[in-house]
Design a protein around this motif. Sequence first.
Motif, PDB file in Angstrom:
ATOM      1  N   GLN A   1       0.850  -1.188   0.000  1.00 53.28           N
ATOM      2  CA  GLN A   1       0.000   0.000   0.000  1.00 53.28           C
ATOM      3  C   GLN A   1       0.889   1.242   0.000  1.00 53.28           C
ATOM      4  O   GLN A   1       1.881   1.313   0.719  1.00 53.28           O
ATOM      5  N   VAL A   2       0.520   2.205  -0.825  1.00 49.98           N
ATOM      6  CA  VAL A   2       1.266   3.449  -0.952  1.00 49.98           C
ATOM      7  C   VAL A   2       0.305   4.607  -0.743  1.00 49.98           C
ATOM      8  O   VAL A   2      -0.801   4.615  -1.283  1.00 49.98           O
ATOM      9  N   GLN A   3       0.738   5.573   0.042  1.00 54.64           N
ATOM     10  CA  GLN A   3      -0.052   6.789   0.238  1.00 54.64           C
ATOM     11  C   GLN A   3       0.714   7.972  -0.350  1.00 54.64           C
ATOM     12  O   GLN A   3       1.921   8.101  -0.150  1.00 54.64           O
ATOM     13  N   LEU A   4       0.000   8.820  -1.052  1.00 53.15           N
ATOM     14  CA  LEU A   4       0.589   9.999  -1.689  1.00 53.15           C
ATOM     15  C   LEU A   4      -0.172  11.233  -1.246  1.00 53.15           C
ATOM     16  O   LEU A   4      -1.411  11.248  -1.271  1.00 53.15           O
ATOM     17  N   VAL A   5       0.559  12.267  -0.871  1.00 55.21           N
ATOM     18  CA  VAL A   5      -0.068  13.520  -0.456  1.00 55.21           C
ATOM     19  C   VAL A   5       0.589  14.671  -1.198  1.00 55.21           C
ATOM     20  O   VAL A   5       1.801  14.894  -1.060  1.00 55.21           O
ATOM     21  N   GLU A   6      -0.204  15.383  -1.998  1.00 54.37           N
ATOM     22  CA  GLU A   6       0.307  16.545  -2.719  1.00 54.37           C
ATOM     23  C   GLU A   6       0.110  17.803  -1.885  1.00 54.37           C
ATOM     24  O   GLU A   6      -0.832  17.904  -1.097  1.00 54.37           O
ATOM     25  N   SER A   7       0.975  18.764  -2.108  1.00 53.85           N
ATOM     26  CA  SER A   7       0.825  20.089  -1.538  1.00 53.85           C
ATOM     27  C   SER A   7       1.584  21.071  -2.418  1.00 53.85           C
ATOM     28  O   SER A   7       2.345  20.654  -3.299  1.00 53.85           O
ATOM     29  N   GLY A   8       1.363  22.361  -2.176  1.00 57.38           N
ATOM     30  CA  GLY A   8       2.143  23.353  -2.889  1.00 57.38           C
ATOM     31  C   GLY A   8       1.461  23.984  -4.087  1.00 57.38           C
ATOM     32  O   GLY A   8       2.092  24.762  -4.808  1.00 57.38           O
ATOM     33  N   GLY A   9       0.192  23.666  -4.301  1.00 55.68           N
ATOM     34  CA  GLY A   9      -0.531  24.363  -5.347  1.00 55.68           C
ATOM     35  C   GLY A   9      -0.897  25.769  -4.892  1.00 55.68           C
ATOM     36  O   GLY A   9      -0.522  26.202  -3.809  1.00 55.68           O
ATOM     37  N   GLY A  10      -1.638  26.487  -5.752  1.00 56.29           N
ATOM     38  CA  GLY A  10      -2.050  27.822  -5.363  1.00 56.29           C
ATOM     39  C   GLY A  10      -2.406  28.677  -6.556  1.00 56.29           C
ATOM     40  O   GLY A  10      -2.556  28.176  -7.684  1.00 56.29           O
ATOM     41  N   SER A  21       4.598  19.532  -4.347  1.00 59.53           N
ATOM     42  CA  SER A  21       5.358  18.381  -3.882  1.00 59.53           C
ATOM     43  C   SER A  21       4.428  17.191  -3.677  1.00 59.53           C
ATOM     44  O   SER A  21       3.216  17.351  -3.494  1.00 59.53           O
ATOM     45  N   CYS A  22       5.013  16.016  -3.710  1.00 55.98           N
ATOM     46  CA  CYS A  22       4.277  14.756  -3.546  1.00 55.98           C
ATOM     47  C   CYS A  22       5.046  13.921  -2.529  1.00 55.98           C
ATOM     48  O   CYS A  22       6.123  13.403  -2.838  1.00 55.98           O
ATOM     49  N   ALA A  23       4.484  13.811  -1.339  1.00 58.56           N
ATOM     50  CA  ALA A  23       5.119  13.027  -0.279  1.00 58.56           C
ATOM     51  C   ALA A  23       4.541  11.620  -0.288  1.00 58.56           C
ATOM     52  O   ALA A  23       3.320  11.443  -0.255  1.00 58.56           O
ATOM     53  N   ALA A  24       5.433  10.647  -0.330  1.00 59.82           N
ATOM     54  CA  ALA A  24       5.013   9.253  -0.432  1.00 59.82           C
ATOM     55  C   ALA A  24       5.328   8.489   0.841  1.00 59.82           C
ATOM     56  O   ALA A  24       6.332   8.755   1.504  1.00 59.82           O
ATOM     57  N   SER A  25       4.485   7.561   1.171  1.00 62.50           N
ATOM     58  CA  SER A  25       4.728   6.676   2.303  1.00 62.50           C
ATOM     59  C   SER A  25       4.155   5.307   1.984  1.00 62.50           C
ATOM     60  O   SER A  25       3.294   5.170   1.125  1.00 62.50           O
ATOM     61  N   GLY A  26       4.659   4.307   2.666  1.00 59.17           N
ATOM     62  CA  GLY A  26       4.188   2.955   2.416  1.00 59.17           C
ATOM     63  C   GLY A  26       5.332   2.055   2.014  1.00 59.17           C
ATOM     64  O   GLY A  26       6.470   2.252   2.426  1.00 59.17           O
TER      65      GLY A  26
END
Length: 126
Positions: A1-10, A21-26
């Motif tokens: 299982q992989v989780q991805l969280v984007e941030s930094g738009g605007g 950015s795209c932070a990945a975990s799993g």
Amino acid sequence: QVQLVESGGGLVQPGGSLRPSCAASGSAFDYYAIGWFRQAPGKDREGVSCIRSSDGSTYYADSVKGRFTVSRDNAKDTVYLQMNSLKPEDTAVYYCAYAPGIYDSTWFHIYEYDYWGQGTQVTVSS
């Protein structure tokens, strides 16, 4: 299982820059690819860029070549998309996605990717 969280738009003016950015975990990070896609209202989701971990290869859609740069920070399990010289037509929700592997000819196909982030809105407007 992989989780991805984007941030930094605007919101940015034409000609400006953003760096989502795209932070990945799993699990399963030994060999993978992270792709960036975008979807504007009423349009299909399209591939923007991709980076492959095995050899660091990067890929770009013709519409963003020379303006966008994809990079990774392995220590942080984070992938970045530096977007310069932004245009109104770059306005879209940007998604990152994980694939266990990718080929040169198919990096932009959404079906290659198994996991997706929630997206981050990028708006280019004066």
